[in-house]
Structures are given as C-alpha cells and as structure tokens.
Design an enzyme around this catalytic site. Sequence first.
Site, PDB file in Angstrom:
ATOM      1  N   ASP A 152     -10.027  -8.600   8.748  1.00 56.11           N
ATOM      2  CA  ASP A 152     -11.587  -8.378   8.408  1.00 56.11           C
ATOM      3  C   ASP A 152     -12.146  -9.834   8.247  1.00 56.11           C
ATOM      4  OD1 ASP A 152     -11.705  -5.768   8.077  1.00 56.11           O
ATOM      5  OD2 ASP A 152     -12.445  -5.882   6.021  1.00 56.11           O
ATOM      6  N   TYR A 192       1.016  -1.143   0.044  1.00 52.56           N
ATOM      7  CA  TYR A 192      -0.024   0.004   0.076  1.00 52.56           C
ATOM      8  C   TYR A 192       0.962   1.239  -0.013  1.00 52.56           C
ATOM      9  CZ  TYR A 192      -3.993  -3.154   1.325  1.00 52.56           C
ATOM     10  OH  TYR A 192      -4.989  -4.206   1.145  1.00 52.56           O
ATOM     11  N   ASP A 221      -4.711  -6.196   6.391  1.00 54.37           N
ATOM     12  CA  ASP A 221      -6.041  -5.699   5.906  1.00 54.37           C
ATOM     13  C   ASP A 221      -7.019  -6.794   5.857  1.00 54.37           C
ATOM     14  OD1 ASP A 221      -7.765  -3.921   5.229  1.00 54.37           O
ATOM     15  OD2 ASP A 221      -6.948  -3.483   3.186  1.00 54.37           O
TER      16      ASP A 221
END
Length: 382
Positions: free
Chosen positions: A267, A147, A263
């Site tokens: 989740d 990222y 990430d």
Amino acid sequence: MTMKKGKIAVLAGDGIGPEVMREAIKVLRAAESRYGLRLDLTEAPVGWAGIDAEGHALPEKTLALCRQADAILFGSVGLPQRDASLPKEQRPERASLLRLRREFGLYANLRPVKLYPALAHICPLRPERQGEGIDILVIRELTAGLYFGNPKMTEEIVEILQERGKPLRFQRAVDSMVTTTPEIERIAHVAFQAAKTRRRKVTSIDKANVLENGVLWRDVVSQVGRGYPDIALEHMFVDNGAMQMILRPAQFDVLLCENTFGDILSDEAAALAGSLGLLPSASLGQGKGPTVFGLYEPAGGTAPDIAGRNLANPIAQILSAALMLRHSFGQEEAAAGIERAVVSVLENGVRTRDLLGPGERGGRAAGTNEMGDAIAAALAAL
Ligand code: NAD
C-alpha cells in the site's frame, strides 16, 4: 500466437466493479483480434451482486464456474453501508475473496507499482526523490504468517492485590506468526523468477533482528538465492524498507515480503503511483507448467464515492487482465501490448478524473468508457 481457448470466470462484483470490468472486457476483445487469442469469458455474480441474486456473496454456481476456469478476472466487492448489516464472516470480502484465495491455494500476490513518466506530477514525492523512475514489483506471501496464525482473545483475572484489594481484570489478544520453510521457499522462487525478467534484483524484507520468523525467512531466502547466481539479493529490515520506499524508491526492483509486511509495504508503494485506479494485482496458485491458475483484480476497492458516474479509472482492471494473459495463459506479447497501449494513451494526455494534476482540475476528464475506448484503439493500432 495460437492458443487453446482460455476459460475465464469474470466476477465484476459491486460499486465500480461492473463499470471497470466492461472496459477490461473491451480491451481483451481487442487483444483477441490483434493477437489471435481465443478467450471464453463467462460472467457470474459475486459480492453484493451474489447476495442479491442468489443469497450468498460467493454463490455455488459462481464457485463452480471458477473451478472450471483457467483464471478468475475479479472486480471488487463490498459496500460499506450494506456490509455493516452482516456478521463478519458473511461480509462480501471475507465470504468471497478470502474464500477464493483459500479454495485455490493462491499463495503469491504480485503487485506491480509503476510511476508513469506522463503522470510524474501526481506522484506525492518531489521529482528529485522519484530518481530514475519508480518500477517496483511487490511480491507478498499470501497464505501464511501472522494473518493465518491462531488468533485468540481471552479475558483473564489476575489476582494482583491492588491498593483497595480488588483483583485486576483484563483482556489479552494473541495472534501467532507461523511460517514454514516450504512456504518461504516457494514464494522466494516466485520472486527470483520474476527478477529474471526485470532488473535482476530482489530485496527481501524481514524483521530478523527481532522475530524468529524473520531469522528463518532470511535464511531460507538466502539459500534459494544461491540457485539464482545472476540475481542480486539484498536483505532489509521492514522498518528501513518503509523508509527507503519514500527516500529512494528507484533502488527497488522486486520486493519480497512476508504476508503482513507485504500488506503494508504494497500500500505504501501504491501511494507512489499517484492513484489506486492504476494498480493491478495477481494472486497465483501453485502450477507445474509455465502458466498457473490465478485471480486478477485491481488493488483498489468498490469506490462507492464515485460508483455509477462513469468516473472510475479502468486502467487497474485492464492491467489486471494483462497480468492474467501473462501468468495464466503465457501470452506475453498480448500482455506487453496492453501495457504499451496504456502507456501510449497516458502519453497522449487521456486522463480520468483521478489522474488530473493540481493545475488541471478544471479541465475535462475522460469518462471510464472513453479511457477503455482509447486503450482498445491504441492496442489495435500497435
Ligand atoms: P476504495 O479503494 O474503494 O476507495 C478508496 C479511494 O480510492 C476512493 O476515493 C475511491 O474513489 C478511489 N478509487 C479506488 N479505485 C479507483 C478507481 N479505479 N478510479 C478512481 N478512483 C478510485 O476503498 P474504500 O473506500 O476503503 O472501500 C470501499 C469498499 O470496497 C469497502 O466495502 C471495502 O471493503 C471494499 N474493498 C474491496 C476490495 C476488494 O474487493 N478486493 C479491496 C479494498 C476494499
């Protein structure tokens, strides 16, 4: 326990943000009297609230308040219908939250995921898959990796003569994954230190069979692990990790992940708890002493579908405040007290709408404020 006055920037934001923040403040005030804390809470606008008040998602005054604070208690920002009217870089999440992460070097993201026995019925896994219980701390590296590499979109024309003699035109997207030894070392230390206060196991996630980043990650984590001989370390490829999370989640204690993998896996782990409304998070910066500057926020967003109706679950925000007391103020007793108060309220059957099981949908759910009241009262009575 006495403490110097803790300065907290309170940024509630948009949607359900202000509703759940009100309850977190209620519980923090109850913790002040119960544990003799001294907290200086100052509110400031962020997100659309910032744009409407000052023309910017992170107004200068809000940023200045954060710079003077010991910690930021954050709600959530963004409203999908309004976000679309702005260029990407001015949208609330990017312009405020990502800016704050960068500004304060918040490199360690902690997401504890717990399945409360009282809520086992809303877990998407069958009881036999829940095992001896789900209690995972996902630690995600937040400022390196894919990222933060160089994203590039290019248009290329390749002179490959096709049947009709035309050149082939296509686009190419490139994102680079860059991780350095010091970045891996510092996040690995966070994981091993956290494991000391838990069940003493770190599972490190990588893709060392394919990526050079994974080879370096595994190497450095192993080296750091040698300094923690009482913590068990295992390595797992990310694809297997994603599968194990569903098959046998009880095997995980601390899950240490690179940015992108963290990430996704955080989740996936979050889904096991049954509701986004339960999950807090902490994003921590580098610190010298036992306490560090941090930004604390619920894992969910602004939930526009239920905003303004007293339906949101404030537990994620309240538990984020508990994480703040632990990591930025060293108030372990008060933090653990808030966590115990949440457990006792859930055991007493108080449920916001998101916590109702399939058979309970017709029952009356507690409102956001009632859940906050119940937790504050339980804390006072501990
Ligand atoms: P969301 O997390 O806001 O909502 C997803 C679902 O979870 C919704 O059905 C919502 O009702 C439910 N939910 C979330 N929190 C809850 C709570 N406390 N209690 C009960 N139910 C809850 O995700 P979304 O709908 O994809 O995004 C809405 C907006 O929030 C978007 O603008 C997005 O950009 C923003 N967002 C902000 C953050 C942040 O500020 N950190 C994080 C995620 C999304």
